[in-house]
Design a protein around this motif. Structure first.
Motif, short mmCIF file in Angstrom:
data_model
loop_
_atom_site.label_atom_id
_atom_site.label_comp_id
_atom_site.label_asym_id
_atom_site.label_seq_id
_atom_site.Cartn_x
_atom_site.Cartn_y
_atom_site.Cartn_z
N ASP A 89 39.73 22.71 27.52
CA ASP A 89 38.82 22.38 26.33
C ASP A 89 39.04 22.97 25.18
O ASP A 89 39.02 22.34 24.10
N VAL A 90 39.50 24.13 25.28
CA VAL A 90 39.89 24.91 24.23
C VAL A 90 41.30 24.47 23.48
O VAL A 90 41.39 24.00 22.47
N GLU A 91 42.29 23.97 24.51
CA GLU A 91 43.49 23.36 24.23
C GLU A 91 43.20 21.96 23.13
O GLU A 91 43.82 21.93 22.21
N ASP A 92 42.38 21.25 23.89
CA ASP A 92 41.98 19.93 23.30
C ASP A 92 41.31 20.20 21.85
O ASP A 92 41.30 19.42 20.84
N ILE A 93 40.29 21.33 21.74
CA ILE A 93 39.81 21.72 20.28
C ILE A 93 40.80 21.90 19.37
O ILE A 93 40.87 21.35 18.23
N TYR A 94 41.81 22.65 19.74
CA TYR A 94 42.86 22.90 18.67
C TYR A 94 43.72 21.71 18.56
O TYR A 94 44.13 21.72 17.30
N ARG A 95 43.98 20.79 19.32
CA ARG A 95 44.71 19.69 19.19
C ARG A 95 43.92 18.79 17.95
O ARG A 95 44.49 18.30 17.08
N THR A 96 42.70 18.87 18.25
CA THR A 96 41.73 17.78 17.08
C THR A 96 41.94 18.68 16.01
O THR A 96 42.00 18.02 14.85
N GLU A 101 42.74 19.12 10.34
CA GLU A 101 42.64 19.99 9.24
C GLU A 101 43.94 19.95 8.44
O GLU A 101 44.06 19.86 7.22
N CYS A 102 45.12 19.65 9.31
CA CYS A 102 46.50 19.56 8.58
C CYS A 102 46.32 18.33 7.76
O CYS A 102 47.02 17.98 6.38
N GLU A 159 31.06 15.57 9.85
CA GLU A 159 30.31 15.48 11.10
C GLU A 159 31.07 15.73 12.22
O GLU A 159 30.68 16.23 13.27
N LEU A 160 32.15 15.12 12.33
CA LEU A 160 33.27 15.17 13.55
C LEU A 160 33.49 16.68 13.63
O LEU A 160 33.38 17.21 15.06
N MET A 161 34.16 17.51 12.68
CA MET A 161 34.42 18.59 12.79
C MET A 161 33.18 19.78 13.05
O MET A 161 33.54 20.90 13.50
N TYR A 211 49.40 28.75 11.62
CA TYR A 211 48.13 29.55 11.85
C TYR A 211 47.36 28.98 13.31
O TYR A 211 47.06 29.71 14.12
N LEU A 212 47.32 27.72 13.21
CA LEU A 212 46.57 27.14 14.23
C LEU A 212 47.30 27.30 15.54
O LEU A 212 46.88 27.43 16.89
#
Length: 231
Positions: A89-96, A101-102, A159-161, A211-212
């Motif tokens: 889940d953590v990995e998918d959060i950062y993927r999103t 963000e970029c 809303e997504l983020m 950073y991410l």
């Protein structure tokens, strides 16, 4: 739990006369994101409904909405709990986060940019660090990235983020050394801010991407250590 419920009672005024499940879910989402209900916490219908002054049906609908957002989980015959994330889940959060963000920074257009929000979040983090409140530093860090996303001027993206950042907070709660996790990003947030102030969105995007990547590595390392210890 008593302290959390007292805080919810303070939020009761936010409901006004148009009390809806959506408004209740907004309050609970914010409380989860700010750390009032850590992962694994059982949410009592009676206690929370009483604190907010809402019906059981309204509260259940709010729980359903937050379950859909992956912030809560319903366990048969046990109740509703704040979700405990897996490493995946953590990995998918950062993927999103990288995707959104970029892309926001890349698509900012010509400077100058409206940076009051990100700048305020940077100062919020610095002040919290000076006070040694690393939980608040983590919250300020999320505020910084939420304000970056807001630069897109898109309600749908916000809303997504909002849900993504709330999930991220769940991961932060399981980190055993919040100072070690959050302190390096005080300076890095300021670096990104300065690049944007200078109109260098390409540099800001590159700083953000690295950073991410680094943040994901740190969170996963800390998360695996904590989950392994608890196991």
């Amino acid at each position: 739990m008593a302290e959390q419920l007292a805080g919810l009672a303070d939020d009761r005024a936010l409901l006004g006369r148009t009390s809806t499940a959506e408004r209740v879910s907004d309050i609970l989402r914010s409380r989860i994101a700010e750390g009032f209900f850590p992962p694994g916490t059982r949410l009592s219908e009676d206690s929370i409904g009483g604190a907010l002054g809402v019906s059981r049906n309204t509260l259940r609908e709010a729980f359903r909405l937050l379950t859909h957002e992956r912030l809560l989980v319903h366990e048969l015959n046990r109740g509703v709990f704040v979700r405990v994330l897996a490493v995946e889940d953590v990995e998918d959060i950062y993927r999103t986060r990288r995707l959104v963000e970029c892309a926001v920074v890349r698509g900012l257009g010509a400077p100058p940019y409206a940076l009051e929000g990100p700048a305020a979040a940077v100062e919020e983090g610095v002040t919290a660090a000076e006070q040694g409140d690393w939980k608040v530093v983590g919250t300020a860090n999320i505020h910084f990235h939420r304000e970056l996303v807001a630069l897109a001027g898109s309600d749908r993206t916000d809303e997504l983020m909002r849900s993504v950042f709330a999930e991220l907070r769940l991961a932060f709660h399981l980190v055993d050394d919040p100072r070690r996790l959050h302190e390096p990003y005080l300076a890095r947030n300021r670096q990104i801010l300065r690049a944007l102030e200078a109109g260098e969105r390409g540099e800001a995007e590159q700083l953000l991407a690295v950073y991410l990547e680094d943040s994901l590595e740190r969170v996963v390392e800390a998360y695996r250590r904590r989950v392994g210890a608890d196991g």
